[in-house]
Structures are given as structure tokens and as C-alpha cells.
Design a protein around this motif. Structure first.
Motif, short mmCIF file in Angstrom:
data_model
loop_
_atom_site.label_atom_id
_atom_site.label_comp_id
_atom_site.label_asym_id
_atom_site.label_seq_id
_atom_site.Cartn_x
_atom_site.Cartn_y
_atom_site.Cartn_z
N SER A 181 1.99 9.36 3.02
CA SER A 181 0.95 10.19 2.42
C SER A 181 0.83 11.52 3.15
O SER A 181 0.68 12.57 2.51
CB SER A 181 -0.39 9.47 2.47
N ALA B 128 -5.47 4.15 2.89
CA ALA B 128 -4.50 3.33 3.62
C ALA B 128 -5.18 2.61 4.78
O ALA B 128 -5.95 3.21 5.52
CB ALA B 128 -3.36 4.19 4.13
N ALA C 38 -4.25 8.60 -1.17
CA ALA C 38 -3.48 7.49 -0.62
C ALA C 38 -3.66 7.40 0.90
O ALA C 38 -3.73 6.31 1.46
CB ALA C 38 -2.00 7.64 -0.97
N GLY D 31 0.80 -1.22 0.00
CA GLY D 31 0.00 0.00 0.00
C GLY D 31 0.83 1.27 0.00
O GLY D 31 0.28 2.35 0.13
N ARG D 32 2.13 1.15 -0.14
CA ARG D 32 2.99 2.32 -0.12
C ARG D 32 3.14 2.96 -1.50
O ARG D 32 3.73 4.02 -1.61
CB ARG D 32 4.37 1.95 0.39
N SER E 176 1.62 6.56 -1.80
CA SER E 176 2.34 7.58 -1.04
C SER E 176 3.70 7.86 -1.66
O SER E 176 4.17 9.00 -1.66
CB SER E 176 2.49 7.16 0.41
N ASN F 295 1.58 0.79 5.84
CA ASN F 295 0.61 0.84 4.75
C ASN F 295 0.64 2.14 3.97
O ASN F 295 -0.20 2.36 3.11
CB ASN F 295 -0.81 0.61 5.29
N GLY F 296 1.57 3.03 4.26
CA GLY F 296 1.72 4.23 3.48
C GLY F 296 1.05 5.47 4.01
O GLY F 296 1.10 6.51 3.36
N ARG F 297 0.41 5.39 5.16
CA ARG F 297 -0.28 6.57 5.69
C ARG F 297 0.71 7.66 6.08
O ARG F 297 0.49 8.84 5.81
CB ARG F 297 -1.15 6.22 6.87
#
Length: 134
Positions: free
Chosen positions: A109, A96, A92, A39-40, A43, A104-106
Motif C-alpha cells: 500500500s 492493514a 488499504a 489482506g494484500r 494493495s 498484510n499488505g501495508r
């Protein structure tokens, strides 16, 4: 050996490596589970876009005092790229799963949105300075 021959040999070696690696990459099996990655990706894409916006903003701000439309066009490009990066980063962050630090990319982001705001300010300053001198 001349430089031209050296460069063409290096390019041929790189292309040959890609041709040989393609069949091996095609043999990789996809995992059976449903996850499509960490999930990155969103971001990282947002961070790359806003960093390009920062670069455009700095370049436009440096040339804003000079005559010509180059600074104005660069400032507009910086603002547009910054807004695009902010939107990508916000989407994103909204999609996430998990919290910040879960991988997870939060966090990336959120960082992209903050850097995007910096790029937006730089582009806006360059745009205001280019209007003043025009």
C-alpha cells in the motif's frame, strides 16, 4: 490447418477447460476460521491502478507537444487514475493489520501511494505541457 481453425480450436480448448474446472472449484470448502485472506488484495489493486496511471502519464507526456486534445485528455486521465490509486492505497494501508513486512499488505500500500505520486507528477507535467502548446 489454417490460422482461423487453429485459433478457434485454442479458444474452444480454453473454454472447455473453464467449464470442466468450474464444478471442481465449486466443491472447495471454505475454512472454518474468520479470516478472509491475507489482506494484500487492496494493495495489489492499488498497485495495478497506479501502474496504469504511470503508463497513461508517460504516454500523455510523450504526446503533449503535438497538436490535438489527445495529450490533454490523456493527462487528465493519468491524474484521475493516479488519485484513485492513491486513495485505494491509503485505504488499504489504513485497514492493514500488523506492520510492514507482516504480509498484510501495508508495504504494498505504501509502495502504491509512492508510485501514485509519481503518476500524479507525470500527469501534471503532461497537463502543463499540453496547456502551454494549446
Amino acid at each position: 490447418m489454417s490460422i482461423r481453425h487453429l485459433l478457434s480450436a485454442a479458444a474452444a480448448a480454453c473454454l472447455g477447460g473453464l467449464v470442466l474446472a468450474a464444478p471442481a472449484a465449486a466443491q472447495v470448502s471454505v475454512a472454518a476460521d474468520d479470516s478472509s485472506g491475507s489482506g494484500r488484495g487492496g494493495s495489489i489493486a492499488a498497485l495495478v491502478v497506479v501502474l496504469i496511471g504511470v503508463g497513461l502519464g508517460v504516454r500523455a507526456l510523450r504526446s503533449a507537444g503535438r497538436s490535438g486534445d489527445g495529450a490533454r485528455n490523456g493527462a487528465i486521465a493519468a491524474v484521475v487514475v493516479a488519485l484513485l490509486g492513491i486513495v485505494i492505497g491509503a485505504v488499504a494501508a489504513a485497514t492493514a493489520d500488523g506492520g510492514t513486512g507482516s504480509g498484510n499488505g501495508r508495504g504494498g500500500s505504501i509502495a502504491a501511494v509512492v508510485v501514485g505520486l509519481i503518476a500524479l507528477v507525470l500527469g501534471g507535467m503532461a497537463l502543463a505541457r499540453s496547456r502551454r502548446t494549446a
